[in-house]
Write a protein that holds these residues in place. Structure first.
Motif, PDB file in Angstrom:
ATOM      1  N   THR A   5       0.835  -1.199   0.000  1.00 12.99           N
ATOM      2  CA  THR A   5       0.000   0.000   0.000  1.00 12.99           C
ATOM      3  C   THR A   5       0.870   1.249   0.000  1.00 12.99           C
ATOM      4  O   THR A   5       1.808   1.362   0.792  1.00 12.99           O
ATOM      5  CB  THR A   5      -0.926   0.008   1.220  1.00 12.99           C
ATOM      6  N   LEU A   7       0.670   5.557  -0.095  1.00 13.99           N
ATOM      7  CA  LEU A   7      -0.084   6.805   0.010  1.00 13.99           C
ATOM      8  C   LEU A   7       0.696   7.889  -0.712  1.00 13.99           C
ATOM      9  O   LEU A   7       1.864   8.147  -0.388  1.00 13.99           O
ATOM     10  CB  LEU A   7      -0.297   7.192   1.474  1.00 13.99           C
ATOM     11  N   LYS A  29      -1.311  -0.978  -4.254  1.00 13.30           N
ATOM     12  CA  LYS A  29      -2.622  -0.414  -3.897  1.00 13.30           C
ATOM     13  C   LYS A  29      -2.372   1.023  -3.480  1.00 13.30           C
ATOM     14  O   LYS A  29      -1.662   1.288  -2.502  1.00 13.30           O
ATOM     15  CB  LYS A  29      -3.266  -1.202  -2.766  1.00 13.30           C
ATOM     16  N   TYR A  31      -3.399   5.058  -2.465  1.00 17.94           N
ATOM     17  CA  TYR A  31      -4.315   6.010  -1.850  1.00 17.94           C
ATOM     18  C   TYR A  31      -3.740   7.389  -2.105  1.00 17.94           C
ATOM     19  O   TYR A  31      -2.524   7.556  -2.260  1.00 17.94           O
ATOM     20  CB  TYR A  31      -4.461   5.760  -0.343  1.00 17.94           C
ATOM     21  N   LYS A  42      -5.368   9.809   6.291  1.00 19.20           N
ATOM     22  CA  LYS A  42      -5.253   8.584   5.483  1.00 19.20           C
ATOM     23  C   LYS A  42      -4.274   7.591   6.133  1.00 19.20           C
ATOM     24  O   LYS A  42      -4.475   6.370   6.058  1.00 19.20           O
ATOM     25  CB  LYS A  42      -4.797   8.939   4.067  1.00 19.20           C
ATOM     26  N   ILE A  45      -6.133   5.760   8.771  1.00 18.18           N
ATOM     27  CA  ILE A  45      -7.132   4.814   8.263  1.00 18.18           C
ATOM     28  C   ILE A  45      -6.490   3.613   7.584  1.00 18.18           C
ATOM     29  O   ILE A  45      -6.848   2.461   7.851  1.00 18.18           O
ATOM     30  CB  ILE A  45      -8.080   5.525   7.270  1.00 18.18           C
ATOM     31  N   HIS A  46      -5.486   3.843   6.715  1.00 14.79           N
ATOM     32  CA  HIS A  46      -4.973   2.787   5.840  1.00 14.79           C
ATOM     33  C   HIS A  46      -3.632   2.193   6.288  1.00 14.79           C
ATOM     34  O   HIS A  46      -3.252   1.125   5.797  1.00 14.79           O
ATOM     35  CB  HIS A  46      -4.819   3.327   4.409  1.00 14.79           C
ATOM     36  N   SER A  47      -2.915   2.873   7.174  1.00 17.77           N
ATOM     37  CA  SER A  47      -1.599   2.395   7.630  1.00 17.77           C
ATOM     38  C   SER A  47      -0.743   1.901   6.456  1.00 17.77           C
ATOM     39  O   SER A  47      -0.433   0.711   6.349  1.00 17.77           O
ATOM     40  CB  SER A  47      -1.774   1.281   8.655  1.00 17.77           C
ATOM     41  N   PRO A  48      -0.343   2.790   5.559  1.00 17.98           N
ATOM     42  CA  PRO A  48       0.379   2.374   4.342  1.00 17.98           C
ATOM     43  C   PRO A  48       1.794   1.882   4.642  1.00 17.98           C
ATOM     44  O   PRO A  48       2.365   2.161   5.699  1.00 17.98           O
ATOM     45  CB  PRO A  48       0.420   3.660   3.523  1.00 17.98           C
TER      46      PRO A  48
END
Length: 403
Positions: A5, A7, A29, A31, A42, A45-48
């Motif tokens: 992930t 960001l 993925k 964000y 972000k 929420i997403h902990s990239p």
């Protein structure tokens, strides 16, 4: 397949779209955030795994956002992107723990290479953290097994001591019983079939009988202790304990070994009306045994051998102290004596065959009660171990005193 992930943070939409096109593969993925403030939301929420961060943004800039991200989770990788790529600008990024820095305009292939390197680093750090966690669990499990074996060994030694101590009282009981039998036989075989009542004889019978009962009582007490110690359950429930009574009982149990085997004078200096502690008898019994055993062994070569066990308390804690007249502990070794498998006994001076787990077990057992074990050398000679046991709040203390 677990996706990496990323960001991407930039206040210009065209820059976000450019990076979207570069990392359009299925292995990523993405964000997006258009400000430092939105980036922080972000991240929560997403902990990239990785943040690609533009430096020059209105409001919270990339430098501040990077600093806050690293405070929140230092494992998240951060790649700074900026049109300012001079050494001073890069150093500002590295100062807030940015993991890499790339200037604009950038080469897409170089950006992909840097991103993949940082993702590999992130995954390697995560794998290492998981391995460390699993290793810690394994070490705790193995340590627990070692402690269980050590506890069994200590129980075996205590059983041997009890059996040894039983022989004395039982031998006395047997000898007096035999003598009583002889006296009774003598009375029954007297020439006079109905001799007058001999009060001296009756008194002697009663005296011998009382000695038998006393010896049997001592034997019964030791048997009760054997049953209690041998049946100790590691999952024994906590109950209100009077530590003064525990000390007195354990001291009686070990007194002959302390005095006869080690030649140590034992003194108890116990406080009046010690508050109750909600705990397991076996925990405190084992700590008592370990500290007494260590003290006696420490005094093996001392001219004066005296062990003083004391208790005192304040409104917030109970303190149990074990003071000996041995040589004390080398100051350089104090920091290591509670480590597993560490022993101050070696070579010709080694008086015990323990595994070096005695004090480690004491510290581990007491940690469940948030108790702290300290050690200090005494002047002119000797050593004192103290256990500081916090008391519960007043309501819990009142509950302990209820019948």
């Amino acid at each position: 397949m677990i996706l990496d992930t990323i960001l991407v943070v930039d206040d210009e939409k065209k820059n976000l779209n450019a990076i979207r096109r570069i990392f359009s593969g299925p292995e990523y993925k993405l964000y997006f955030a258009s400000s430092g403030e939105e980036a922080m939301e972000k991240v929560e929420i997403h902990s990239p795994s990785l943040v690609i961060m533009d430096v020059m943004m209105p409001g919270m800039d990339g430098i501040e956002a990077c600093s806050r991200i690293k405070v929140k989770n230092e494992n998240i990788m951060v790649l700074m992107l900026s049109g300012k790529s001079g050494i001073e600008d890069r150093m500002k990024g590295y100062a807030v723990l940015a993991d890499d820095y790339i200037g604009k305009p950038y080469d897409p292939d170089e950006l992909i290479a840097k991103v993949n390197i940082l993702l590999r680093l992130f995954n390697a750090k995560k794998e290492l953290a998981d391995m460390n966690e699993n290793l810690e669990i394994t070490v705790q499990k193995r340590t627990g097994e070692l402690i269980a074996r050590e506890r069994q060994a200590l129980t075996g030694k205590m059983v041997q001591g009890i059996v040894h101590n039983l022989r004395g009282p039982l031998a006395v009981a047997a000898s007096h019983a035999q003598l009583l039998s002889l006296l009774v036989d003598e009375y029954q075989s007297a020439s006079d079939p109905a001799p007058p009542v001999n009060m001296d004889f009756i008194t002697e019978v009663k005296t011998r009988n009382n000695k038998i009962l006393d010896a049997i009582g001592k034997g019964s007490e030791l048997i009760d202790t054997l049953v209690f110690q041998g049946g100790a359950n590691p999952r024994e429930k906590r109950r209100p304990l009077n530590l003064n009574e525990l000390i007195q009982k354990e001291a009686r149990f070990l007194r002959s070994e302390i005095i006869m085997h080690h030649g140590v004078e034992l003194k108890l200096d116990l406080a009046h009306e010690l508050p109750l502690v909600n705990g397991r008898y076996t925990d405190f019994s084992q700590v008592f045994y370990n500290l007494v055993k260590n003290a006696c062994e420490a005094m093996a070569g001392s001219e004066k051998k005296k062990l003083t066990i004391s208790s005192r308390h304040s409104a917030s804690e109970i303190i149990l102290s074990f003071s000996d007249t041995g040589p004390g502990i080398d100051p350089e070794l104090k920091a290591m004596i509670f480590d597993p498998f560490f022993s101050t006994k070696s070579g010709a001076d080694k008086t015990g065959s323990g595994s070096g787990l005695g004090l480690f077990i004491c510290a581990r057992l007491m940690s469940e009660y948030k108790a702290f074990i300290s050690v200090r050398n005494l002047d002119p000679a000797g050593c004192e171990f103290s256990i500081q046991i916090p008391l519960q709040d007043s309501k819990e203390k009142d509950d302990l005193l209820k019948p």
